[in-house]
Motif scaffolding. Structure first.
Motif, PDB file in Angstrom:
ATOM      1  N   HIS A 185       0.863  -1.178   0.000  1.00  0.00           N
ATOM      2  CA  HIS A 185       0.000   0.000   0.000  1.00  0.00           C
ATOM      3  C   HIS A 185       0.901   1.230   0.000  1.00  0.00           C
ATOM      4  CE1 HIS A 185      -3.876  -2.096   1.151  1.00  0.00           C
ATOM      5  NE2 HIS A 185      -2.966  -3.053   1.253  1.00  0.00           N
ATOM      6  N   ILE A 186       0.562   2.200  -0.839  1.00  0.00           N
ATOM      7  CA  ILE A 186       1.422   3.365  -0.988  1.00  0.00           C
ATOM      8  C   ILE A 186       0.596   4.639  -0.981  1.00  0.00           C
ATOM      9  CG2 ILE A 186       1.377   3.131  -3.517  1.00  0.00           C
ATOM     10  CD1 ILE A 186       4.242   4.275  -3.548  1.00  0.00           C
ATOM     11  N   ASN A 187       1.142   5.669  -0.368  1.00  0.00           N
ATOM     12  CA  ASN A 187       0.518   6.991  -0.363  1.00  0.00           C
ATOM     13  C   ASN A 187       1.642   8.016  -0.306  1.00  0.00           C
ATOM     14  OD1 ASN A 187      -1.470   8.955  -0.371  1.00  0.00           O
ATOM     15  ND2 ASN A 187      -2.180   8.592   1.715  1.00  0.00           N
ATOM     16  N   ASN A 188       1.300   9.280  -0.135  1.00  0.00           N
ATOM     17  CA  ASN A 188       2.299  10.338  -0.075  1.00  0.00           C
ATOM     18  C   ASN A 188       1.855  11.361   0.967  1.00  0.00           C
ATOM     19  OD1 ASN A 188       3.780  12.892  -0.815  1.00  0.00           O
ATOM     20  ND2 ASN A 188       4.593  11.554  -2.413  1.00  0.00           N
ATOM     21  N   ARG A 189       2.756  11.721   1.870  1.00  0.00           N
ATOM     22  CA  ARG A 189       2.390  12.663   2.933  1.00  0.00           C
ATOM     23  C   ARG A 189       1.994  14.025   2.359  1.00  0.00           C
ATOM     24  NH1 ARG A 189       2.033  10.862   8.483  1.00  0.00           N
ATOM     25  NH2 ARG A 189       2.578  12.957   9.149  1.00  0.00           N
ATOM     26  N   GLY A 306       7.203  12.468   2.208  1.00  0.00           N
ATOM     27  CA  GLY A 306       6.823  12.119   0.838  1.00  0.00           C
ATOM     28  C   GLY A 306       6.136  10.772   0.788  1.00  0.00           C
ATOM     29  N   ALA A 307       6.676   9.862  -0.029  1.00  0.00           N
ATOM     30  CA  ALA A 307       6.075   8.536  -0.179  1.00  0.00           C
ATOM     31  C   ALA A 307       6.018   7.809   1.155  1.00  0.00           C
ATOM     32  CB  ALA A 307       6.888   7.711  -1.175  1.00  0.00           C
ATOM     33  N   ILE A 308       4.929   7.079   1.383  1.00  0.00           N
ATOM     34  CA  ILE A 308       4.822   6.199   2.546  1.00  0.00           C
ATOM     35  C   ILE A 308       4.333   4.837   2.079  1.00  0.00           C
ATOM     36  CG2 ILE A 308       4.595   7.779   4.497  1.00  0.00           C
ATOM     37  CD1 ILE A 308       1.636   7.894   4.064  1.00  0.00           C
ATOM     38  N   PHE A 309       4.903   3.789   2.673  1.00  0.00           N
ATOM     39  CA  PHE A 309       4.600   2.415   2.293  1.00  0.00           C
ATOM     40  C   PHE A 309       4.057   1.636   3.489  1.00  0.00           C
ATOM     41  CE2 PHE A 309       8.359   3.641  -0.248  1.00  0.00           C
ATOM     42  CZ  PHE A 309       7.880   3.423  -1.535  1.00  0.00           C
ATOM     43  N   GLU A 310       3.215   0.669   3.199  1.00  0.00           N
ATOM     44  CA  GLU A 310       2.816  -0.310   4.199  1.00  0.00           C
ATOM     45  C   GLU A 310       2.569  -1.625   3.467  1.00  0.00           C
ATOM     46  OE1 GLU A 310       0.988   0.896   7.962  1.00  0.00           O
ATOM     47  OE2 GLU A 310      -0.806  -0.058   7.146  1.00  0.00           O
ATOM     48  N   VAL A 311       3.151  -2.705   3.974  1.00  0.00           N
ATOM     49  CA  VAL A 311       3.052  -4.008   3.324  1.00  0.00           C
ATOM     50  C   VAL A 311       2.139  -4.918   4.140  1.00  0.00           C
ATOM     51  CG1 VAL A 311       4.325  -5.994   2.415  1.00  0.00           C
ATOM     52  CG2 VAL A 311       5.402  -3.733   2.462  1.00  0.00           C
ATOM     53  N   LYS A 312       1.189  -5.561   3.454  1.00  0.00           N
ATOM     54  CA  LYS A 312       0.268  -6.465   4.131  1.00  0.00           C
ATOM     55  C   LYS A 312       0.287  -7.831   3.457  1.00  0.00           C
ATOM     56  CE  LYS A 312      -2.726  -2.778   5.807  1.00  0.00           C
ATOM     57  NZ  LYS A 312      -4.104  -2.232   5.900  1.00  0.00           N
ATOM     58  N   GLY A 325       8.965   5.057   4.425  1.00  0.00           N
ATOM     59  CA  GLY A 325       8.636   6.253   3.672  1.00  0.00           C
ATOM     60  C   GLY A 325       9.811   7.205   3.552  1.00  0.00           C
ATOM     61  N   ARG A 326       9.526   8.350   2.927  1.00  0.00           N
ATOM     62  CA  ARG A 326      10.556   9.376   2.704  1.00  0.00           C
ATOM     63  C   ARG A 326      10.527  10.379   3.845  1.00  0.00           C
ATOM     64  NH1 ARG A 326      14.127  11.272  -0.835  1.00  0.00           N
ATOM     65  NH2 ARG A 326      13.770   9.576  -2.327  1.00  0.00           N
ATOM     66  N   TYR A 327      11.726  10.778   4.283  1.00  0.00           N
ATOM     67  CA  TYR A 327      11.833  11.677   5.441  1.00  0.00           C
ATOM     68  C   TYR A 327      12.901  12.731   5.163  1.00  0.00           C
ATOM     69  CZ  TYR A 327      15.326   8.017   6.344  1.00  0.00           C
ATOM     70  OH  TYR A 327      16.334   7.100   6.220  1.00  0.00           O
ATOM     71  N   ASP A 328      12.643  13.598   4.215  1.00  0.00           N
ATOM     72  CA  ASP A 328      13.659  14.517   3.720  1.00  0.00           C
ATOM     73  C   ASP A 328      14.211  15.486   4.764  1.00  0.00           C
ATOM     74  OD1 ASP A 328      13.556  13.366   1.269  1.00  0.00           O
ATOM     75  OD2 ASP A 328      12.319  14.900   0.325  1.00  0.00           O
ATOM     76  N   ASN A 329      13.522  15.696   5.868  1.00  0.00           N
ATOM     77  CA  ASN A 329      13.970  16.710   6.822  1.00  0.00           C
ATOM     78  C   ASN A 329      14.516  16.138   8.120  1.00  0.00           C
ATOM     79  OD1 ASN A 329      12.977  18.712   5.041  1.00  0.00           O
ATOM     80  ND2 ASN A 329      10.912  18.442   5.872  1.00  0.00           N
ATOM     81  N   LEU A 330      14.682  14.840   8.209  1.00  0.00           N
ATOM     82  CA  LEU A 330      14.966  14.225   9.504  1.00  0.00           C
ATOM     83  C   LEU A 330      16.287  14.679  10.123  1.00  0.00           C
ATOM     84  CD1 LEU A 330      13.808  12.314  11.579  1.00  0.00           C
ATOM     85  CD2 LEU A 330      15.011  10.444  10.470  1.00  0.00           C
ATOM     86  N   THR A 331      17.355  14.776   9.323  1.00  0.00           N
ATOM     87  CA  THR A 331      18.654  15.143   9.910  1.00  0.00           C
ATOM     88  C   THR A 331      18.729  16.609  10.309  1.00  0.00           C
ATOM     89  OG1 THR A 331      19.575  15.522   7.704  1.00  0.00           O
ATOM     90  CG2 THR A 331      19.925  13.341   8.680  1.00  0.00           C
ATOM     91  N   GLU A 332      17.765  17.428   9.856  1.00  0.00           N
ATOM     92  CA  GLU A 332      17.785  18.850  10.211  1.00  0.00           C
ATOM     93  C   GLU A 332      17.676  19.055  11.719  1.00  0.00           C
ATOM     94  OE1 GLU A 332      15.234  21.484   8.119  1.00  0.00           O
ATOM     95  OE2 GLU A 332      15.731  20.660   6.152  1.00  0.00           O
ATOM     96  N   VAL A 333      16.936  18.149  12.389  1.00  0.00           N
ATOM     97  CA  VAL A 333      16.790  18.309  13.848  1.00  0.00           C
ATOM     98  C   VAL A 333      18.112  18.064  14.560  1.00  0.00           C
ATOM     99  CG1 VAL A 333      14.369  17.640  13.783  1.00  0.00           C
ATOM    100  CG2 VAL A 333      16.090  15.900  14.227  1.00  0.00           C
ATOM    101  N   PHE A 334      19.085  17.485  13.855  1.00  0.00           N
ATOM    102  CA  PHE A 334      20.415  17.276  14.427  1.00  0.00           C
ATOM    103  C   PHE A 334      21.420  18.278  13.858  1.00  0.00           C
ATOM    104  CE2 PHE A 334      18.475  12.930  14.484  1.00  0.00           C
ATOM    105  CZ  PHE A 334      18.295  12.866  15.849  1.00  0.00           C
ATOM    106  N   GLY A 335      20.896  19.353  13.231  1.00  0.00           N
ATOM    107  CA  GLY A 335      21.751  20.433  12.764  1.00  0.00           C
ATOM    108  C   GLY A 335      22.370  20.218  11.395  1.00  0.00           C
ATOM    109  N   VAL A 336      21.924  19.209  10.671  1.00  0.00           N
ATOM    110  CA  VAL A 336      22.474  18.945   9.333  1.00  0.00           C
ATOM    111  C   VAL A 336      21.341  19.055   8.310  1.00  0.00           C
ATOM    112  CG1 VAL A 336      23.656  17.290   7.850  1.00  0.00           C
ATOM    113  CG2 VAL A 336      24.232  17.430  10.286  1.00  0.00           C
TER     114      VAL A 336
END
Length: 455
Positions: A185-189, A306-312, A325-336
């Motif tokens: 199953h696929i969607n997009n945030r 972005g994209a999010i997946f779930e497998v059933k 899924g895609r998490y383009d901003n995750l490292t920003e919280v660690f200053g990068v």
């Protein structure tokens, strides 16, 4: 005191360990075939590393670790600190005097922390896989444990949507080898953000996605009730009613969204990205039956962008057995900044339960000893051990029964342990250079030359 297990944890027998290794070996092989490299991170992290990354409900499930300094405090202060600790357990952010560390909740946030700390040394795009246990203070139930393994594959440093297409391939190849029929199953945030904008609830995006993510558990009525409880108006809910009556045609649903998203930039961007992933996946041979656009799929983690997946599993009632899924901003919280990423996870424990229910484990998934040598005592024992050493050098498992006991007792041991063959190397066999062995499953016994036996 009668021994017991902590809730949500398990012991694993040799059979279960062997079967889990069977799954892990297939996943690890495919991770490496797709170019991922192994990584391991500590079992616990600084609490500040984990909190605020999983959403309101996820933060509640983090196992916090009591600071050792509490045990060193004097009685009055210790009592106060313990009281503070009890209060802190219910808060996403706790006083560092009480707890500043926690068991890892997943593998993705520790991975992002690793990337942030080592980004100057890594070659991007950086592809890693990680197979380690995680801990969640969840309510134990079938397929849900407080300690469980995740098997993750992530790519950071690339915005290319071909990564999504590759991860779809990785999922399908791995589950095909495990013989588990699945639907992705696929969607997009961005589509979910677009829906929030369309319904006039942009400021309630997290409340909206948290409630929507429970659709398969509590149904439409439950989701509507929770949305109302989260102060989302009936008018906005009515505008979103079409979410619960989607057709089976992904492209038709996307076309409907395009019409509703006229002038809605983020929503249209999500539709465009999703169209690319679905279309290109089909172009490289994915069966349309294996990939479903699920507009209600939210996955309640704040870091997806972005994209999010779930497998059933198609043939077992088990909830999701994979997701990401895609998490383009995750490292920003660690200053990068500017380190886009995407990752997927395989749920080892749930995959195991599905395979067990469907009887999908092959016989050779169990690590049984090939040969048990009967112990006759004296010189025969020395000769048996010499032969066992030769078998082990050839990579063949063998063991000697430890005592010179009655042969029936040795037979019983071999049968209970699932050993395939019982070997008799007695005085006559040693004299003639032969080996006698009995296949315990087939019940056949034969005598062969030593050379033929070692073959």
């Amino acid at each position: 005191m009668k021994p017991s297990l902590a809730k949500g944890t398990r012991d694993f027998t040799s059979l279960e360990v062997s079967r889990r290794k069977y799954i892990i070996n297939i996943l690890q092989k495919n991770f490496e075939l797709f170019g991922f490299q192994p990584l391991e991170t500590p079992s616990f992290e600084n609490l500040s590393t984990l909190t605020g990354k999983y959403g309101e409900e996820g933060d509640r499930l983090i196992f916090k670790i009591l600071n050792s300094s509490i045990n060193e405090a004097k009685d009055e202060k210790k009592t106060q600190m313990m009281n503070d600790f009890q209060k802190a357990l219910d808060k996403p952010f706790s006083s560092e005097n009480i707890t500043d560390k926690a068991l890892r909740y997943d593998l993705t946030v520790p991975f992002a922390r690793f990337v942030a700390m080592n980004h100057g040394k890594l070659t991007f795009p950086y592809k890693r896989y990680q197979i380690q246990p995680v801990w969640r203070a969840d309510r134990p139930q079938k397929g849900r444990f407080r300690e469980f393994y995740q098997c993750d594959a992530d790519v950071v440093g690339s915005e290319s949507l071909w990564q999504e297409v590759e991860l779809v391939q990785l999922y399908l190849k791995s589950f095909a080898e495990l013989k588990v029929s699945v639907t992705i199953h696929i969607n997009n945030r961005k589509i979910l953000s677009g829906l929030a904008e369309y319904a006039g609830i942009t400021d309630k995006l997290i409340d909206f996605t948290v409630a929507l993510d429970k659709l398969d558990k509590i149904g439409k009525d439950g989701v509507v009730k929770e949305l109302l409880e989260r102060n989302i108006s009936q008018e906005s809910i009515d505008k979103l009613d079409f979410l619960f009556t989607q057709s089976n045609d992904a492209l038709e649903n996307l076309l409907q969204l395009k019409e509703k998203f006229a002038g809605n930039e983020i929503g249209l961007k999500g539709v465009e990205e999703l169209e690319f992933v679905i279309t290109q996946s089909l172009n490289v041979g994915v069966d349309i039956q294996n990939l479903v656009f699920d507009i209600t799929l939210a996955r309640g983690l704040d870091y997806y962008t972005g994209a999010i997946f779930e497998v059933k599993a198609d043939e077992a009632q088990m909830g999701s057995i994979g997701g990401g899924g895609r998490y383009d901003n995750l490292t920003e919280v660690f200053g990068v900044k500017n380190v886009p990423g995407i990752g997927i996870s395989f749920g080892l424990d749930r995959i195991y339960l599905v395979m067990e229910e469907l009887n999908l484990f092959p016989e050779d998934a169990t690590s049984n000893v090939e040969y048990l040598f009967a112990n006759f005592g004296g010189e025969e024992t020395i000769e048996a051990l010499k032969l066992i050493i030769q078998l082990r050098q050839k990579g063949i498992s063998a063991e000697l029964y430890p005592e010179s006991a009655k042969i029936n007792k040795q037979f019983t041991y071999a049968e209970k342990k699932g050993i395939k063959n019982l070997v008799f190397l007695g005085e006559e066999e040693i004299k003639n250079g032969n080996v006698t062995f009995k296949n315990l499953k087939a019940g056949e016994q034969k005598t062969v030359s030593l050379e033929e036996f070692l073959g």
